[in-house]
Enzyme design. Structure first.
Site, PDB file in Angstrom:
ATOM      1  N   TYR A  84       0.849  -1.209   0.000  1.00 47.22           N
ATOM      2  CA  TYR A  84       0.000   0.000   0.000  1.00 47.22           C
ATOM      3  C   TYR A  84       0.873   1.243   0.000  1.00 47.22           C
ATOM      4  O   TYR A  84       0.594   2.217  -0.699  1.00 47.22           O
ATOM      5  CB  TYR A  84      -0.917  -0.001   1.233  1.00 47.22           C
ATOM      6  N   PHE A 136      -9.141  19.700 -24.402  1.00 48.59           N
ATOM      7  CA  PHE A 136      -9.558  18.315 -24.524  1.00 48.59           C
ATOM      8  C   PHE A 136     -10.843  18.190 -23.706  1.00 48.59           C
ATOM      9  O   PHE A 136     -11.049  18.941 -22.766  1.00 48.59           O
ATOM     10  CB  PHE A 136      -8.457  17.346 -24.038  1.00 48.59           C
ATOM     11  N   THR A 137     -11.716  17.249 -24.090  1.00 49.09           N
ATOM     12  CA  THR A 137     -13.050  17.176 -23.475  1.00 49.09           C
ATOM     13  C   THR A 137     -13.013  17.148 -21.946  1.00 49.09           C
ATOM     14  O   THR A 137     -13.677  17.948 -21.278  1.00 49.09           O
ATOM     15  CB  THR A 137     -13.796  15.911 -23.977  1.00 49.09           C
ATOM     16  N   ASP A 227       0.247  19.391 -20.932  1.00 51.03           N
ATOM     17  CA  ASP A 227      -0.428  18.094 -21.023  1.00 51.03           C
ATOM     18  C   ASP A 227       0.441  17.209 -21.907  1.00 51.03           C
ATOM     19  O   ASP A 227       0.523  17.414 -23.127  1.00 51.03           O
ATOM     20  CB  ASP A 227      -1.836  18.257 -21.606  1.00 51.03           C
ATOM     21  N   ARG A 393     -15.502  13.095 -33.216  1.00 53.59           N
ATOM     22  CA  ARG A 393     -14.865  14.235 -32.563  1.00 53.59           C
ATOM     23  C   ARG A 393     -15.420  15.489 -33.240  1.00 53.59           C
ATOM     24  O   ARG A 393     -14.790  16.133 -34.043  1.00 53.59           O
ATOM     25  CB  ARG A 393     -13.331  14.170 -32.693  1.00 53.59           C
TER      26      ARG A 393
END
Ligand code: F0G
Length: 486
Positions: A84, A136-137, A227, A393
């Site tokens: 973890y 971007f969406t 990005d 798109r």
């Protein structure tokens, strides 16, 4: 053939993209008869997202999470150190990111939009603006959710479908200057640059452009966010198309790009052929503004919502991004498809970019009004006649305004993605052939209308129907021309 260009010349002079890998694990595909494909698209509400892959021949929806993994990635997954907290696998990934992006502080997240959620929450205040080359969406949705307004300040050339401009993803510097003057630098949350600008056809920006943007950002004390989901391909195009970098290594180009960004985030579903994502910075204050959001939304800082196996594969995949023969596989197949279709007169976005071959549905179906979603109609029609699934798109991927009207998209594109090292040349030739047939029969294709329309990101789950019986007519013509052939 140079070792960084995966094309070979045939005796007849033709340049062919060649696969610089061998296929060792394969998956069976089905090419269903056209009547079954028709049933499948009806069941899926004429939305290719809602198809079941058992009904799909070539899945060209996206490269997201569908690039082929390398043998080294798969074998790395067996070494996963499941823990973890404090997993060794995480530290391998952190080291890979430090090497590839040159950023020392890393925050893992479960995928790209999770990074967008965290960056938006940490840095956007109500009333802020975010200039960018293009949205971007998911980026736009998260930024607006946090009270920001995005401004797309691409150059005029950015939306020209047929173009020879090598860098259609560039930011228009004059538009950036005037936005800052109009709103004031304190209102700019950050400037976002998206590598290989997805929604305008996978088009790259140049380092020259990034340098100019960076200079303005620094003069005005504004953060720059990169990005990097498709950064490998953008770097490849810089090497191909920007004189200064012709002799540079991909690693040097990546470090130059990332060096100008205060924050680099990415979807590793794209960049490293795995799942997951991350946010990287060298600025401790910025890191601290985001850190606790990662534990709140994603998971502990050494897994961030990812499986440890995927973290192992990501470390290897990130380093493979530095190998030109890996990152140019998808662009070279896209270029083949784009050049062939262009030569046949089918309207496609040029120059060929990253991610996919982008067919200009607005030009292809010029008789279908934009409010009847030509890109969605072309995606449905192409699936029916080929079994290949692309992604709309265009306006379906846009939004409905408060006045009830669609916000019409700047461009109506059907994206046929070429996930890295997945399809062969004969499959690519099939795509070109069927698209050419559809173009010759384009008058048979009509529009679509919504029957069920989600309020957020409607393109994912929305359901539509044809505005007439055009699919039946298209199928009749297909049978007439192809007989029993699939
Ligand atoms: N940024 C860019 C440029 C992207 O292309 C994507 C995803 C994201 C962010 C979000 O990343 O999906 O991991 O949450 N693009 C995929 C596509 C969905 O099909 O083009 P994610």
């Amino acid at each position: 053939m140079s070792n960084n260009s995966p094309t070979v010349k045939f005796c007849n002079g033709q340049q062919i993209p060649i696969e610089l890998h061998k296929v060792r694990i394969v998956q069976k595909l089905h090419l269903r008869p056209i009547d079954e494909r028709f049933q499948a698209i009806q069941k899926g509400g004429y939305n290719t997202f809602l198809l079941n892959t058992k009904d799909i021949f070539l899945d060209m929806l996206t490269d997201s999470g569908t690039n082929a993994m390398s043998d080294n990635q798969v074998s790395a997954m067996l070494q996963a150190d499941d823990a973890y907290a404090g997993s060794q696998s995480y530290y391998k990934m952190e080291e890979a990111l430090q090497e590839v992006f040159g950023k020392q502080l890393v925050l893992p997240v479960h995928q790209g939009r999770a990074a967008e959620n965290i960056i938006s929450q940490a840095f956007i205040k109500q009333g802020d603006i975010i200039p960018m080359n293009y949205h971007f969406t998911t980026t736009k949705a998260h930024m607006e959710l946090n009270g920001g307004t995005i401004f797309e300040i691409f150059t005029d050339e950015g939306l020209v479908i047929k173009s020879s401009n090598p860098f259609k993803g560039n930011i228009d510097i004059a538009k950036l200057q005037s936005l800052i003057t109009q709103y004031g630098a304190e209102k700019v949350a950050f400037i976002r640059m998206e590598a290989s600008t997805n929604l305008i056809g996978g088009q790259p920006f140049s380092i020259q452009n990034m340098r100019e943007v960076h200079k303005i950002a620094k003069e005005n004390n504004i953060l720059m966010v990169l990005d990097a989901s498709l950064i490998g391909e953008n770097a490849y195009f810089i090497k191909q198309r920007e004189e200064e970098f012709k002799q540079s290594s991909i690693q040097d180009i990546l470090l130059t790009m990332c060096g100008m960004a205060d924050i680099v985030y990415f979807s590793s579903r794209k960049v490293s052929s795995t799942r997951g994502g991350g946010i990287c910075t060298n600025n401790h204050d910025l890191y601290m503004k985001m850190r606790d959001l990662v534990t709140l939304y994603e998971g502990f800082l050494t897994y961030g919502g990812m499986s440890i196996r995927e973290i192992e594969a990501m470390a290897v995949g990130l380093r493979e991004t530095l190998d030109e023969t890996v990152i140019c596989q998808s662009p070279s197949f896209i270029k083949y498809a784009v050049d062939e279709l262009d030569a046949l007169g089918v309207p496609v976005v040029t120059p060929a970019g990253a991610l996919g071959c982008h067919v200009d549905a607005g030009g292809f179906l010029s008789h279908v009004p934009q409010k009847e979603y030509p890109a969605g109609a072309l995606a449905a029609a192409f699936y029916i006649i080929s079994g290949c699934r692309g992604m709309e798109r265009g306006t379906i991927s846009s939004v409905r305004l408060e006045n009830g009207e669609d916000l019409l998209a700047d461009v109506e594109l059907l994206r046929l993605a070429f996930p890295r090292r997945v399809f062969t040349l004969s499959q690519t030739m099939f795509v070109v052939d069927r698209m050419n047939w559809l173009f010759k029969n384009r008058e048979l294709v009509g529009g679509l209308r919504f029957v069920e329309e989600p309020k957020v990101l409607r393109f994912f789950n929305g359901r539509l129907e044809p505005t007439s019986d055009w699919p039946q007519k298209l199928i009749a013509k297909f049978k007439q021309d192809f007989g029993d052939s699939l």
